[in-house]
Scaffold this motif. Structure first.
Motif, PDB file in Angstrom:
ATOM      1  N   ALA A  45     -22.453  19.821  -1.522  1.00 57.65           N
ATOM      2  CA  ALA A  45     -23.850  20.498  -2.689  1.00 57.65           C
ATOM      3  C   ALA A  45     -24.755  20.745  -2.294  1.00 57.65           C
ATOM      4  N   ALA A  46     -25.093  20.618  -1.032  1.00 61.02           N
ATOM      5  CA  ALA A  46     -26.364  21.384  -1.186  1.00 61.02           C
ATOM      6  C   ALA A  46     -25.702  23.346  -0.795  1.00 61.02           C
ATOM      7  N   ASN A  47     -24.254  23.496  -0.833  1.00 62.19           N
ATOM      8  CA  ASN A  47     -23.995  24.765  -0.891  1.00 62.19           C
ATOM      9  C   ASN A  47     -23.254  25.350  -1.921  1.00 62.19           C
ATOM     10  N   ILE A  48     -22.329  24.729  -2.254  1.00 63.48           N
ATOM     11  CA  ILE A  48     -21.862  25.630  -3.479  1.00 63.48           C
ATOM     12  C   ILE A  48     -22.310  26.048  -4.547  1.00 63.48           C
ATOM     13  N   LYS A  49     -22.999  26.698  -5.042  1.00 62.74           N
ATOM     14  CA  LYS A  49     -23.655  26.719  -5.924  1.00 62.74           C
ATOM     15  C   LYS A  49     -23.927  28.185  -5.476  1.00 62.74           C
ATOM     16  N   ASN A  50     -24.872  28.464  -4.583  1.00 64.45           N
ATOM     17  CA  ASN A  50     -24.855  29.431  -4.295  1.00 64.45           C
ATOM     18  C   ASN A  50     -23.387  30.318  -3.820  1.00 64.45           C
ATOM     19  N   CYS A  51     -22.434  29.912  -2.849  1.00 67.57           N
ATOM     20  CA  CYS A  51     -21.749  30.007  -2.586  1.00 67.57           C
ATOM     21  C   CYS A  51     -20.628  30.814  -4.049  1.00 67.57           C
ATOM     22  N   LEU A  52     -20.570  30.387  -4.820  1.00 68.39           N
ATOM     23  CA  LEU A  52     -19.882  30.184  -6.305  1.00 68.39           C
ATOM     24  C   LEU A  52     -20.636  30.942  -6.861  1.00 68.39           C
ATOM     25  N   THR A  53     -21.696  31.670  -6.452  1.00 68.77           N
ATOM     26  CA  THR A  53     -22.416  32.524  -7.840  1.00 68.77           C
ATOM     27  C   THR A  53     -22.250  33.997  -7.146  1.00 68.77           C
ATOM     28  N   THR A  54     -21.551  33.962  -5.496  1.00 68.16           N
ATOM     29  CA  THR A  54     -22.061  35.213  -5.331  1.00 68.16           C
ATOM     30  C   THR A  54     -20.480  35.559  -5.063  1.00 68.16           C
ATOM     31  N   ILE A  55     -19.630  34.470  -5.903  1.00 66.20           N
ATOM     32  CA  ILE A  55     -18.177  35.002  -5.742  1.00 66.20           C
ATOM     33  C   ILE A  55     -18.110  35.254  -7.001  1.00 66.20           C
ATOM     34  N   LEU A  56     -18.370  34.461  -8.317  1.00 68.58           N
ATOM     35  CA  LEU A  56     -18.444  34.904 -10.000  1.00 68.58           C
ATOM     36  C   LEU A  56     -19.100  36.173  -9.855  1.00 68.58           C
ATOM     37  N   GLU A  57     -20.483  36.710  -9.135  1.00 69.56           N
ATOM     38  CA  GLU A  57     -20.780  37.616  -9.564  1.00 69.56           C
ATOM     39  C   GLU A  57     -20.192  38.848  -9.051  1.00 69.56           C
ATOM     40  N   GLN A  58     -19.221  38.641  -8.938  1.00 75.93           N
ATOM     41  CA  GLN A  58     -18.649  40.319  -8.083  1.00 75.93           C
ATOM     42  C   GLN A  58     -18.475  41.440  -9.552  1.00 75.93           C
ATOM     43  N   ASP A  59     -18.286  42.568  -8.993  1.00 75.76           N
ATOM     44  CA  ASP A  59     -18.131  43.396  -9.370  1.00 75.76           C
ATOM     45  C   ASP A  59     -17.004  43.666 -10.274  1.00 75.76           C
ATOM     46  N   TYR A  60     -16.121  43.422  -9.671  1.00 74.53           N
ATOM     47  CA  TYR A  60     -14.617  43.440 -10.161  1.00 74.53           C
ATOM     48  C   TYR A  60     -14.539  42.942 -11.587  1.00 74.53           C
ATOM     49  N   PRO A  61     -13.159  43.217 -12.324  1.00 75.75           N
ATOM     50  CA  PRO A  61     -13.386  42.702 -13.977  1.00 75.75           C
ATOM     51  C   PRO A  61     -13.451  41.371 -14.040  1.00 75.75           C
ATOM     52  N   LYS A  62     -13.766  40.533 -14.620  1.00 74.62           N
ATOM     53  CA  LYS A  62     -14.136  38.371 -14.826  1.00 74.62           C
ATOM     54  C   LYS A  62     -11.893  38.745 -15.278  1.00 74.62           C
ATOM     55  N   ASP A  63     -11.487  39.425 -15.710  1.00 68.65           N
ATOM     56  CA  ASP A  63     -10.342  38.820 -16.829  1.00 68.65           C
ATOM     57  C   ASP A  63      -9.199  39.032 -14.716  1.00 68.65           C
ATOM     58  N   PHE A  64      -9.648  39.834 -14.313  1.00 70.45           N
ATOM     59  CA  PHE A  64      -8.337  39.654 -13.254  1.00 70.45           C
ATOM     60  C   PHE A  64      -9.306  38.869 -11.927  1.00 70.45           C
ATOM     61  N   PHE A  65      -9.496  38.313 -12.258  1.00 74.70           N
ATOM     62  CA  PHE A  65      -9.827  37.117 -10.626  1.00 74.70           C
ATOM     63  C   PHE A  65     -10.517  35.553 -12.018  1.00 74.70           C
ATOM     64  N   GLU A  66      -9.922  35.029 -10.913  1.00 77.05           N
ATOM     65  CA  GLU A  66     -10.154  33.176 -11.276  1.00 77.05           C
ATOM     66  C   GLU A  66     -10.790  32.521  -9.761  1.00 77.05           C
ATOM     67  N   VAL A  67     -11.448  31.927 -10.258  1.00 79.28           N
ATOM     68  CA  VAL A  67     -12.149  31.177  -8.976  1.00 79.28           C
ATOM     69  C   VAL A  67     -11.359  29.701  -9.109  1.00 79.28           C
ATOM     70  N   ILE A  68     -10.746  28.166  -8.013  1.00 78.92           N
ATOM     71  CA  ILE A  68     -10.266  28.086  -8.052  1.00 78.92           C
ATOM     72  C   ILE A  68     -10.755  26.720  -7.027  1.00 78.92           C
ATOM     73  N   VAL A  69     -12.062  25.635  -7.295  1.00 80.87           N
ATOM     74  CA  VAL A  69     -11.875  24.951  -6.668  1.00 80.87           C
ATOM     75  C   VAL A  69     -11.577  23.387  -6.581  1.00 80.87           C
ATOM     76  N   ILE A  70     -11.393  23.654  -5.261  1.00 83.92           N
ATOM     77  CA  ILE A  70      -9.975  22.295  -5.633  1.00 83.92           C
ATOM     78  C   ILE A  70     -11.773  20.828  -5.042  1.00 83.92           C
ATOM     79  N   ASN A  71     -12.367  19.894  -5.267  1.00 88.13           N
ATOM     80  CA  ASN A  71     -12.780  18.992  -4.747  1.00 88.13           C
ATOM     81  C   ASN A  71     -12.016  17.461  -3.501  1.00 88.13           C
TER      82      ASN A  71
END
Length: 372
Positions: A45-71
């Motif tokens: 919980a202390a890290n996941i938001k910052n981690c995901l934000t850097t990945i989801l804000e890539q300059d790569y087209p959003k339609d060409f990547f997905e992010v799967i978090v498995i809890n």
């Protein structure tokens, strides 16, 4: 003789690292690869938001990547944070390991989490990182350019610890820089296969072709290197290292000596399971050199004249390693840390011997679980 062999080995790594030309992505980027970024998370919980934000804000087209978090059975609000972020990012997915697994306990929850996520992944390429990591905006674009240019099936990429200023942090940063330099040199020159699961990518079809984690699924660690060895055995010319600053993944070091030792014991625990025995002999050489130095230190209490020989060996070892470390630290923009390198030598010897021994004969605690 032991130090001589070690010196030759380190000099070989230095030359190999210097021969690697840092990768420069072709511009404009060719965005034709679909990625599935997989992140196992347990009580992050202390890290996941910052981690995901850097990945989801890539300059790569959003339609060409997905992010799967498995809890992985988190006891904090990791899932709640991800579910809230899903409202903003439609390419973010959340899986619950406890809903996908039988109730029988496992020795490797992380490998099972990644395997189950791969089964549901839509991308042609799997990229894995950890829930406490941060990436550059060009991370996936750099991967895509490298894959298009070099046609690998498995890519190892650099990882860097963030220096928080403490003694332990500096120690870990220096230790990890050396590991990353050896990793880059050895993979690039097909000497042996090493990687870190915080920053690897592999073709989904290649993962399937080698049987995924079958055969290594009983080993607690090794979702990265043991898989790499399996893929290397079948595709020896298509396992590559991506040496690029935009591909660097950053993470925070372990906060305490206990957590640091647990991490390194976990890494050491898989050493004798490597199918690639070339790396085993390298690790054995390094381990025995440190054991000899530690024995000499103890012997100095009974035979004080040995102290001068010990100091000479330590100075020689430090100079050999500094020569190798200089270009690697420069790549990571951490050359200033080399000022502390000599001071860290005794601590490095102690930790190497202890972690290596306990990795073989002991147990460790990781993410609240006791692992043998």
């Amino acid at each position: 003789m032991l130090l001589g062999g070690y010196s030759i080995l380190i000099e070989k790594y230095r030359r190999w690292f210097l021969s690697i030309r840092p990768f420069e992505p072709d511009l404009p980027f060719t965005n034709n690869i679909r990625f599935s970024v997989i992140i196992p998370a347990r009580d992050e919980a202390a890290n996941i938001k910052n981690c995901l934000t850097t990945i989801l804000e890539q300059d790569y087209p959003k339609d060409f990547f997905e992010v799967i978090v498995i809890n992985d059975h988190s006891t904090d609000n990791t899932s709640d944070i991800i579910e809230l972020m899903q409202q903003q990012y439609p390419n973010l997915r959340l899986l619950q390991l406890e809903q996908l697994l039988p109730s029988n306990p496992l020795n490797s929850y992380k490998k099972k989490a990644i395997e189950l996520a791969i089964n549901q992944a839509t991308g042609d390429w799997i990229v894995t990182t950890d829930a406490d990591c941060f990436v550059t905006p060009q991370w996936l674009s750099t991967y895509a350019s490298f894959i298009n240019k070099d046609a690998p099936v498995f890519v190892a990429a650099p990882v860097k610890f963030i220096n928080t200023g403490s003694f332990l942090s500096v120690f870990q940063c220096l230790d990890f820089i050396s590991l990353q330099g050896i990793t880059a040199a050895s993979v690039h020159h097909n000497f042996h296969s090493m990687c870190n699961g915080a920053n690897i990518a592999y073709n989904k079809n290649a993962f399937t072709q080698v049987g995924g984690f079958t055969g290594i699924d009983k080993i607690a660690s090794g979702d990265d290197m043991l898989l790499m060895h399996k893929i290397y055995a079948q595709y020896p010319q298509q396992v590559k290292f991506l040496l690029a600053k935009n591909a660097i993944v950053q993470t925070t070091p372990m906060p305490t000596w206990r957590s640091f030792l647990n991490q390194r014991i976990r890494w050491a625990s898989k050493a004798d399971t490597y199918d690639d025995k070339r790396i085993f002999w390298v690790l054995l050489l390094v381990y025995f050199l440190n054991v000899v130095l530690l024995i000499m230190l103890v012997a100095c209490f009974w035979k004080p004249y040995l102290l001068i020989y010990l100091l000479l060996l330590l100075i020689a070892k430090t100079l050999v390693e500094l020569r190798f470390m200089a270009p690697v630290a420069a790549f990571f923009n951490e050359s200033r840390l080399l000022n502390y390198f000599g001071i860290m030598q005794p601590f490095h010897i102690f930790y190497t011997v202890i972690a290596g021994w306990l990795g073989k004969f002991g147990s460790y605690q990781w993410k609240g679980r006791n692992v043998k």
